[in-house]
Design a protein around this motif. Sequence first.
Motif, PDB file in Angstrom:
ATOM      1  N   VAL A  35       5.352   7.484  -2.936  1.00  0.00           N
ATOM      2  CA  VAL A  35       4.978   7.198  -1.549  1.00  0.00           C
ATOM      3  C   VAL A  35       6.265   6.777  -0.850  1.00  0.00           C
ATOM      4  CG1 VAL A  35       3.603   5.749  -0.021  1.00  0.00           C
ATOM      5  CG2 VAL A  35       2.647   6.498  -2.212  1.00  0.00           C
ATOM      6  N   VAL A  38       8.375   2.811   1.937  1.00  0.00           N
ATOM      7  CA  VAL A  38       7.716   1.556   1.593  1.00  0.00           C
ATOM      8  C   VAL A  38       8.790   0.532   1.238  1.00  0.00           C
ATOM      9  CG1 VAL A  38       6.130   0.402   0.016  1.00  0.00           C
ATOM     10  CG2 VAL A  38       5.701   2.775   0.685  1.00  0.00           C
ATOM     11  N   TYR A  99      -3.441   6.737  -7.454  1.00  0.00           N
ATOM     12  CA  TYR A  99      -4.622   6.890  -6.609  1.00  0.00           C
ATOM     13  C   TYR A  99      -5.065   8.337  -6.642  1.00  0.00           C
ATOM     14  CZ  TYR A  99      -1.574   8.859  -2.952  1.00  0.00           C
ATOM     15  OH  TYR A  99      -0.686   9.630  -2.260  1.00  0.00           O
ATOM     16  N   THR A 103      -6.402   8.955   0.169  1.00  0.00           N
ATOM     17  CA  THR A 103      -6.425   7.612   0.731  1.00  0.00           C
ATOM     18  C   THR A 103      -5.709   6.639  -0.200  1.00  0.00           C
ATOM     19  OG1 THR A 103      -8.543   8.091   1.780  1.00  0.00           O
ATOM     20  CG2 THR A 103      -7.913   5.778   1.598  1.00  0.00           C
ATOM     21  N   LEU A 104      -4.701   5.974   0.337  1.00  0.00           N
ATOM     22  CA  LEU A 104      -3.975   4.977  -0.448  1.00  0.00           C
ATOM     23  C   LEU A 104      -4.837   3.732  -0.637  1.00  0.00           C
ATOM     24  CD1 LEU A 104      -0.483   5.209   1.256  1.00  0.00           C
ATOM     25  CD2 LEU A 104      -1.039   5.888  -1.081  1.00  0.00           C
ATOM     26  N   PRO A 106      -6.008  -0.066  -0.421  1.00  0.00           N
ATOM     27  CA  PRO A 106      -5.818  -0.974   0.709  1.00  0.00           C
ATOM     28  C   PRO A 106      -4.611  -1.889   0.551  1.00  0.00           C
ATOM     29  CG  PRO A 106      -8.035  -1.195  -0.196  1.00  0.00           C
ATOM     30  CD  PRO A 106      -7.333  -0.170  -0.996  1.00  0.00           C
ATOM     31  N   GLU A 107      -4.331  -2.371  -0.662  1.00  0.00           N
ATOM     32  CA  GLU A 107      -3.189  -3.263  -0.861  1.00  0.00           C
ATOM     33  C   GLU A 107      -1.865  -2.540  -0.638  1.00  0.00           C
ATOM     34  OE1 GLU A 107      -5.613  -2.409  -3.098  1.00  0.00           O
ATOM     35  OE2 GLU A 107      -4.906  -2.787  -5.126  1.00  0.00           O
ATOM     36  N   ARG A 109      -1.596   0.111   1.555  1.00  0.00           N
ATOM     37  CA  ARG A 109      -1.578   0.272   3.027  1.00  0.00           C
ATOM     38  C   ARG A 109      -1.073  -0.997   3.687  1.00  0.00           C
ATOM     39  NH1 ARG A 109      -0.844   4.690   4.956  1.00  0.00           N
ATOM     40  NH2 ARG A 109      -0.159   3.335   6.604  1.00  0.00           N
ATOM     41  N   LYS A 110      -1.505  -2.139   3.183  1.00  0.00           N
ATOM     42  CA  LYS A 110      -1.096  -3.427   3.739  1.00  0.00           C
ATOM     43  C   LYS A 110       0.417  -3.609   3.594  1.00  0.00           C
ATOM     44  CE  LYS A 110      -2.345  -8.306   3.438  1.00  0.00           C
ATOM     45  NZ  LYS A 110      -3.183  -9.283   2.764  1.00  0.00           N
ATOM     46  N   ILE A 112       2.654  -1.161   3.368  1.00  0.00           N
ATOM     47  CA  ILE A 112       3.287  -0.196   4.265  1.00  0.00           C
ATOM     48  C   ILE A 112       3.250  -0.695   5.709  1.00  0.00           C
ATOM     49  CG2 ILE A 112       3.065   2.118   5.268  1.00  0.00           C
ATOM     50  CD1 ILE A 112       2.096   3.036   2.457  1.00  0.00           C
ATOM     51  N   ASP A 113       2.109  -1.241   6.095  1.00  0.00           N
ATOM     52  CA  ASP A 113       1.941  -1.715   7.470  1.00  0.00           C
ATOM     53  C   ASP A 113       2.667  -3.028   7.737  1.00  0.00           C
ATOM     54  OD1 ASP A 113       0.370   0.514   7.920  1.00  0.00           O
ATOM     55  OD2 ASP A 113      -1.519  -0.558   7.631  1.00  0.00           O
TER      56      ASP A 113
END
Length: 115
Positions: A35, A38, A99, A103-104, A106-107, A109-110, A112-113
Amino acid sequence: MAVTGTGCTAGDSGGEGEASCAFEVTYQGRTYRDVANVDFTVTGELGTVLQPPCDDVGGQEETEGKGTEENAYAVKGLPPETAIAVGGSPGDAVFVVSYSGSTLPPEVRKLIDGS
């Protein structure tokens, strides 16, 4: 550290010989994919991963059963079942996630965001 993924490529002319493999590794029976973009922190060495051979241009009989081993590292804030870092050293490690689908977790995604 910002990390981008790598893979193997064959050919660069855009002709029939051009192809590429996704960067995938196997660790403790799970498949991980890179990914990009990150920011993550390596926290310790976990062992080794196996990167299967890139066989996107035929010749499977030549690469069958072979692969390369890389170091696996823990990523701060994420369990190894979700994400690890892979590379020759912590400084050149690539962030990879286990995964399925598109869809990645949630942890991840958090992370990355930046939340």
